[in-house]
Design a protein around this motif. Structure first.
Motif, PDB file in Angstrom:
ATOM      1  N   ALA A 193       4.159  11.922  -9.101  1.00  0.00           N
ATOM      2  CA  ALA A 193       4.390  10.718  -9.898  1.00  0.00           C
ATOM      3  C   ALA A 193       3.593  10.758 -11.190  1.00  0.00           C
ATOM      4  CB  ALA A 193       4.045   9.478  -9.074  1.00  0.00           C
ATOM      5  N   HIS A 194       2.389  11.320 -11.135  1.00  0.00           N
ATOM      6  CA  HIS A 194       1.553  11.412 -12.341  1.00  0.00           C
ATOM      7  C   HIS A 194       2.182  12.339 -13.370  1.00  0.00           C
ATOM      8  CE1 HIS A 194      -1.694  13.280 -14.750  1.00  0.00           C
ATOM      9  NE2 HIS A 194      -2.161  12.042 -14.804  1.00  0.00           N
ATOM     10  N   ASP A 195       2.638  13.522 -12.936  1.00  0.00           N
ATOM     11  CA  ASP A 195       3.236  14.475 -13.870  1.00  0.00           C
ATOM     12  C   ASP A 195       4.555  13.966 -14.429  1.00  0.00           C
ATOM     13  OD1 ASP A 195       1.095  16.103 -13.427  1.00  0.00           O
ATOM     14  OD2 ASP A 195       2.104  17.386 -11.965  1.00  0.00           O
ATOM     15  N   CYS A 196       5.300  13.212 -13.629  1.00  0.00           N
ATOM     16  CA  CYS A 196       6.575  12.666 -14.117  1.00  0.00           C
ATOM     17  C   CYS A 196       6.344  11.673 -15.247  1.00  0.00           C
ATOM     18  CB  CYS A 196       7.326  12.007 -12.966  1.00  0.00           C
ATOM     19  SG  CYS A 196       8.941  11.331 -13.419  1.00  0.00           S
ATOM     20  N   GLY A 197       5.373  10.792 -15.075  1.00  0.00           N
ATOM     21  CA  GLY A 197       5.080   9.846 -16.149  1.00  0.00           C
ATOM     22  C   GLY A 197       4.464  10.503 -17.357  1.00  0.00           C
ATOM     23  N   GLN A 198       3.668  11.554 -17.144  1.00  0.00           N
ATOM     24  CA  GLN A 198       3.023  12.228 -18.261  1.00  0.00           C
ATOM     25  C   GLN A 198       4.020  12.990 -19.114  1.00  0.00           C
ATOM     26  OE1 GLN A 198       0.033  15.116 -17.145  1.00  0.00           O
ATOM     27  NE2 GLN A 198      -1.325  14.429 -18.788  1.00  0.00           N
ATOM     28  N   THR A 199       5.132  13.445 -18.544  1.00  0.00           N
ATOM     29  CA  THR A 199       6.153  14.182 -19.283  1.00  0.00           C
ATOM     30  C   THR A 199       7.301  13.288 -19.738  1.00  0.00           C
ATOM     31  OG1 THR A 199       7.170  14.785 -17.159  1.00  0.00           O
ATOM     32  CG2 THR A 199       5.634  16.364 -18.142  1.00  0.00           C
ATOM     33  N   ASN A 200       7.084  11.957 -19.726  1.00  0.00           N
ATOM     34  CA  ASN A 200       8.075  10.993 -20.222  1.00  0.00           C
ATOM     35  C   ASN A 200       9.349  11.014 -19.384  1.00  0.00           C
ATOM     36  OD1 ASN A 200       8.843   8.919 -21.924  1.00  0.00           O
ATOM     37  ND2 ASN A 200       9.812  10.272 -23.413  1.00  0.00           N
ATOM     38  N   GLY A 201       9.192  11.228 -18.081  1.00  0.00           N
ATOM     39  CA  GLY A 201      10.337  11.209 -17.180  1.00  0.00           C
ATOM     40  C   GLY A 201      10.469   9.868 -16.478  1.00  0.00           C
ATOM     41  N   ALA A 244       3.035  18.988   1.038  1.00  0.00           N
ATOM     42  CA  ALA A 244       1.968  18.153   1.594  1.00  0.00           C
ATOM     43  C   ALA A 244       1.649  16.980   0.674  1.00  0.00           C
ATOM     44  CB  ALA A 244       0.726  18.996   1.836  1.00  0.00           C
ATOM     45  N   TYR A 245       1.901  17.150  -0.617  1.00  0.00           N
ATOM     46  CA  TYR A 245       1.748  16.073  -1.592  1.00  0.00           C
ATOM     47  C   TYR A 245       3.149  15.562  -1.931  1.00  0.00           C
ATOM     48  CZ  TYR A 245      -3.219  16.873  -2.414  1.00  0.00           C
ATOM     49  OH  TYR A 245      -4.570  16.963  -2.268  1.00  0.00           O
ATOM     50  N   PRO A 246       3.573  14.435  -1.381  1.00  0.00           N
ATOM     51  CA  PRO A 246       4.928  13.950  -1.646  1.00  0.00           C
ATOM     52  C   PRO A 246       5.182  13.798  -3.141  1.00  0.00           C
ATOM     53  CG  PRO A 246       3.927  12.724   0.136  1.00  0.00           C
ATOM     54  CD  PRO A 246       2.847  13.578  -0.463  1.00  0.00           C
ATOM     55  N   ARG A 247       6.357  14.245  -3.564  1.00  0.00           N
ATOM     56  CA  ARG A 247       6.715  14.222  -4.964  1.00  0.00           C
ATOM     57  C   ARG A 247       7.909  13.305  -5.187  1.00  0.00           C
ATOM     58  NH1 ARG A 247       7.648  20.532  -5.533  1.00  0.00           N
ATOM     59  NH2 ARG A 247       8.637  20.070  -3.530  1.00  0.00           N
ATOM     60  N   ARG A 272       0.825  -1.189   0.000  1.00  0.00           N
ATOM     61  CA  ARG A 272       0.000   0.000   0.000  1.00  0.00           C
ATOM     62  C   ARG A 272       0.866   1.249   0.000  1.00  0.00           C
ATOM     63  NH1 ARG A 272      -4.650  -1.552   4.535  1.00  0.00           N
ATOM     64  NH2 ARG A 272      -5.471  -3.377   3.435  1.00  0.00           N
ATOM     65  N   LEU A 273       0.485   2.211  -0.794  1.00  0.00           N
ATOM     66  CA  LEU A 273       1.219   3.463  -0.869  1.00  0.00           C
ATOM     67  C   LEU A 273       0.843   4.340   0.315  1.00  0.00           C
ATOM     68  CD1 LEU A 273       0.910   4.252  -4.677  1.00  0.00           C
ATOM     69  CD2 LEU A 273       2.849   3.255  -3.475  1.00  0.00           C
ATOM     70  N   LEU A 274       1.830   4.983   0.871  1.00  0.00           N
ATOM     71  CA  LEU A 274       1.615   5.845   2.024  1.00  0.00           C
ATOM     72  C   LEU A 274       1.340   7.279   1.632  1.00  0.00           C
ATOM     73  CD1 LEU A 274       4.427   4.467   4.361  1.00  0.00           C
ATOM     74  CD2 LEU A 274       2.031   3.782   4.249  1.00  0.00           C
ATOM     75  N   PHE A 275       1.301   7.576   0.347  1.00  0.00           N
ATOM     76  CA  PHE A 275       1.056   8.941  -0.092  1.00  0.00           C
ATOM     77  C   PHE A 275       0.313   8.884  -1.421  1.00  0.00           C
ATOM     78  CE2 PHE A 275       5.235   7.572  -1.436  1.00  0.00           C
ATOM     79  CZ  PHE A 275       5.213   7.812  -2.793  1.00  0.00           C
ATOM     80  N   PRO A 276      -0.432   9.916  -1.755  1.00  0.00           N
ATOM     81  CA  PRO A 276      -1.200   9.907  -3.010  1.00  0.00           C
ATOM     82  C   PRO A 276      -0.295  10.132  -4.208  1.00  0.00           C
ATOM     83  CG  PRO A 276      -1.500  11.987  -1.871  1.00  0.00           C
ATOM     84  CD  PRO A 276      -0.697  11.111  -0.942  1.00  0.00           C
ATOM     85  N   LEU A 277      -0.665   9.522  -5.323  1.00  0.00           N
ATOM     86  CA  LEU A 277       0.081   9.700  -6.565  1.00  0.00           C
ATOM     87  C   LEU A 277      -0.476  10.826  -7.422  1.00  0.00           C
ATOM     88  CD1 LEU A 277       0.666   5.998  -7.641  1.00  0.00           C
ATOM     89  CD2 LEU A 277       2.243   7.514  -6.450  1.00  0.00           C
ATOM     90  N   SER A 278      -1.619  11.368  -7.037  1.00  0.00           N
ATOM     91  CA  SER A 278      -2.228  12.415  -7.842  1.00  0.00           C
ATOM     92  C   SER A 278      -1.477  13.725  -7.674  1.00  0.00           C
ATOM     93  CB  SER A 278      -3.688  12.598  -7.442  1.00  0.00           C
ATOM     94  OG  SER A 278      -3.782  12.941  -6.065  1.00  0.00           O
ATOM     95  N   SER A 279      -1.714  14.633  -8.621  1.00  0.00           N
ATOM     96  CA  SER A 279      -1.065  15.938  -8.590  1.00  0.00           C
ATOM     97  C   SER A 279      -1.706  16.798  -7.509  1.00  0.00           C
ATOM     98  CB  SER A 279      -1.190  16.615  -9.961  1.00  0.00           C
ATOM     99  OG  SER A 279      -0.613  15.796 -10.960  1.00  0.00           O
ATOM    100  N   PRO A 280      -0.957  17.741  -6.920  1.00  0.00           N
ATOM    101  CA  PRO A 280      -1.538  18.637  -5.924  1.00  0.00           C
ATOM    102  C   PRO A 280      -2.575  19.543  -6.569  1.00  0.00           C
ATOM    103  CG  PRO A 280       0.690  19.321  -6.487  1.00  0.00           C
ATOM    104  CD  PRO A 280       0.474  17.984  -7.124  1.00  0.00           C
TER     105      PRO A 280
END
Length: 521
Positions: A198-206, A220-223, A168-176
């Motif tokens: 995590a969402h923005d990183c995958g969306q920008t091909n990172g 507050a939103y772990p990146r 289980r993930l301890l933090f949300p993957l969605s964008s702030p």
């Protein structure tokens, strides 16, 4: 009342002919038991009372279906006879009959006084199943958060459930909900990235390279620390990108055209190339081969490059432990000022998009490269170099080397200015020359001034230095921007290998002896 299902099941086994009806032996036994136990005071239908006979006797069949006479029942003058379906829900107890091995569904609840035969115990012919041994109790795990303490007690009246399918993930993957400003991050492997969700990183091909700031992020939103890798044919506009050869760090022997296009962002005046791992075929008499080299081009008309061709071994050898975050690695600055400051140049209509292209060509030589491409804003950024600097060392101490020092040679027709960040509190700077072999001099000694064709000169000094030197220290007073400039002419010599020196600032100059150039006699 007589269970009609048993009667019909037994009568189904009778062979109907035009003559008397003969009852099989097993049907007679079953019906006799039923009559003796349950039907002593009951009135029977015609097919039981009239046509039932003992073994060997016969019962006459009715002439026609119209001759059937139904018995009368209290409260029901014309009862209906329930004809069972071929697959009945009533379990027949026909011991010894071929139908006794059939399985049937459990019947519905029976009315009071209705007969319910008991099924005989069925003997199983399958071998008995072996009982599984009881699972040994799990050992109690020690408490990891409290050393030298009793184990963690279990939860009363509970048992361990199955392990989760995925952690289980301890933090949300969605964008702030609110976009966060761009922020630089460093990975554990020494790479430079950008803090993103995590969402923005995958969306920008990172590529996610661990958590932002290695888990010490204040958001507050772990990146995650998102890094960007570029390969042949890529185009990038990221602040920091890594241009790598195919299948890096594996070697590639042939590649006709491997290019990277860097789209320059608004406000960028410099691009820095750090050669983290760069190994191509070496130079021939101070020049790169056309079939094994990297060529730098730009759509910016007034861009300044110290050299537009590179080859050989620019990075340290694999045996050396390298910190990729140091700024004194072999690198090169590309200056992108579109308009020169000393004269007025009219702007052209419909100018091309400002960009830089890196084109690598490899032919019959094992090669690989990993280049960190950094776009630098002209706003006083830490990596912004003074104008005209080919290299920039922004630490107060470090190591300076000429390009292709690992190949024991350098390019001809080159002017390379290596600048050092100014320490406002320093009064002197010391250069410790580990190895110097630039130009030719008489007697393999140091030469100065006009005697040198290829030379190095220290910033703030009026003369140059050439020749050969080992383990020699030069201490000079600080006058403005510090650094070393190297000049080479068109004549190549095998003895010209370049230089390697250490530098450091000195803040206490009391009693310090400065380097003195020899005076002409």
């Amino acid at each position: 009342m007589l269970p009609l299902a048993l009667v019909f099941l037994s009568l189904s086994m009778v062979t109907v002919t035009s003559g008397p009806i003969k009852l099989p032996q097993d049907s007679y036994e079953v019906l006799s038991a039923v009559l003796e136990k349950n039907m002593k005071n009951e009135s029977l239908p015609w097919y039981v009372a009239q046509n039932f006979s003992s073994p060997g006797q016969t019962a006459a069949a009715p002439a026609s279906p119209n001759d059937y006479q139904y018995p009368s029942y209290a409260g029901n003058s014309e009862p209906s006879i329930p004809f069972p379906s071929p697959i009945s829900t009533y379990p027949p107890a026909l011991q010894g009959s071929p139908y006794s091995s059939y399985y049937y569904r459990q019947p519905p609840s029976l009315a009071a006084g209705q007969f319910q035969p008991v099924l005989p115990a069925r003997t199983s012919t399958s071998p008995p199943q072996q009982q599984q041994p009881a699972e040994p109790p799990r050992p109690v795990q020690p408490n990891p958060s409290k050393p030298n303490k009793a184990p963690v007690p279990g939860i009363p009246n509970k048992k361990d459930g199955p392990p989760p399918a995925s952690p289980r993930l301890l933090f949300p993957l969605s964008s702030p909900p609110v976009p966060l400003p761009a922020e630089e991050c460093l990975t554990a492997d020494g790479e430079v990235g950008e803090c993103l969700s995590a969402h923005d990183c995958g969306q920008t091909n990172g590529q996610m390279s661990g958590l932002c700031h290695q888990g010490m992020d204040h958001s507050a939103y772990p990146r995650v620390c998102c890094t960007y890798t570029a390969e042949c044919g890529y185009s990038t506009s990221k602040t920091v990108s890594y241009f790598r050869s195919p299948a890096w760090p594996q070697l590639v022997t042939n590649h006709s055209d491997c290019s990277l296009e860097v789209d320059v962002n608004p406000g960028v005046c410099q691009v820095r190339l750090d050669f983290l791992d760069f190994h191509l075929d070496g130079m021939t008499e101070g020049s790169c081969s056309l079939s094994n080299q990297m060529v730098i081009n730009s759509t910016i008309k007034h861009a300044y490059f110290p050299t537009n061709t590179l080859c050989g071994n620019l990075s340290p050898t694999a045996a050396e432990l390298v910190d990729y975050l140091r700024t004194d690695l072999p690198h090169l600055y590309l200056h992108l000022e579109d308009l020169p400051a000393d004269r007025k140049v009219p702007k052209l209509p419909n100018p091309p998009t400002p960009s830089i292209s890196l084109n690598v060509k490899v032919t019959n030589h094992p090669s690989k490269w990993n280049i960190r491409v950094t776009q630098i804003q002209c706003d006083g950024a830490p990596l912004q170099a003074p104008g005209g600097c080919s290299q920039y060392y922004n630490s107060f101490s470090g190591t300076m080397t000429s390009l292709n020092y690992n190949d024991n040679q350098y390019m001809t027709n080159m002017d390379m200015a290596s600048c050092v960040r100014l320490d406002q509190r320093a009064c002197a700077i010391a250069y410790t020359i580990d190895s110097l072999s630039v130009g030719a001099s008489k007697g393999n000694k140091l030469g100065y001034g006009l005697t040198c064709g290829d030379y190095i000169s220290f910033s703030g000094e009026k003369t140059g230095m050439c020749g050969t030197a080992l383990a020699r220290e030069v201490v000079l007073p600080v006058r403005g921007v510090q650094g070393v400039t190297m000049h080479s002419d068109s004549v190549f010599s095998k003895s010209e290998a370049g230089f390697k020196m250490q530098y450091r600032y000195i803040r206490d100059c009391q009693g310090l002896q400065y380097f003195r150039y020899p005076q002409p006699k």
